[in-house]
Design a protein around this motif. Structure first.
Motif: not given
Length: 225
Positions: A28-42
């Motif tokens: 979801v974040a990527a669709r709004h231009g925010l690119h974050m690591d999956e493991a870090r988000l978890g």
């Protein structure tokens, strides 16, 4: 002893996220231009959830359905991951993310759930007692679970979260049973196990992956022998 009713927690007991929280947040974040690591988000979600203030247990339905509480949590997750998006962008992302977790295909049933409910349905009154919000209703509909249950107690509607005893009390009242006639099945040591015991219920401890719900019918039967 007669067992007449069985209560269930929802997330972690009946349903789970096959892909994990981080995967969904990243998509979801990527669709709004925010690119974050999956493991870090978890990891950030776990940290933010643990640090979040308890929701107010007033016994009065919370009109925002805990949405502002979740908004603050998501903002904290994004901040932990090193992003500070402007409010309009964050609001758009949050609205999509909040709705996303009620969409079909996001949640799944644990493998033994249907067989367990089939074995119990018609023999016991069944209920869900969950610290969820109203998004649980469409989730249960997507997974075809609602017909199994005689009542569903959701913390945002009741205005009280487990381990507060009021969710259990509400379920017992709706089912017209006593604590001694009731089992609660759940996975959380405080919100499910200890809280249900303090409320006078029998407790079936879900401890995945070692113990799911597969032994619950036999557990209920053994209490009556």
């Amino acid at each position: 002893m007669t067992i007449r009713a069985i209560l269930f927690d929802a997330a972690g007991t009946l349903i789970y996220l096959p892909r994990g929280v981080g995967w969904h947040y990243r998509q979801v974040a990527a669709r709004h231009g925010l690119h974050m690591d999956e493991a870090r988000l978890g990891m950030a979600f776990g940290e933010a959830f643990k640090a979040s203030a308890p929701r107010v247990s007033s016994g009065i339905s919370r009109p925002d359905d805990d949405k502002l509480w979740w908004r603050a949590l998501v903002r904290r997750v994004v901040t932990i991951c090193g992003h500070e998006p402007a409010e309009p962008l964050f609001d758009r992302m949050f609205e999509e993310l909040y709705a996303h977790f009620a969409e079909p295909g996001v949640w799944a049933l644990y493998p033994e759930v249907v067989a367990t409910l089939d074995a119990l349905h018609g023999h016991y009154k069944l209920a869900i007692v969950s610290n969820f919000d109203r998004r649980l209703y469409p989730i249960l509909d997507h997974l075809r679970l609602r017909p199994y249950f005689d009542t569903i107690i959701i913390s945002s509607e009741l205005g009280a979260d487990k381990p507060d005893p009021r969710p259990f009390t509400a379920a017992l009242a709706n089912l017209a049973v006593t604590p001694a006639e009731t089992i609660h099945a759940g996975d959380h040591p405080e919100q499910d196990w200890r809280a249900a015991e303090l409320a006078g219920l029998h407790v079936y401890r879900v401890a995945r992956p070692a113990r799911g719900l597969e032994h619950l019918p036999a557990f209920a039967q053994a209490l009556q022998s």
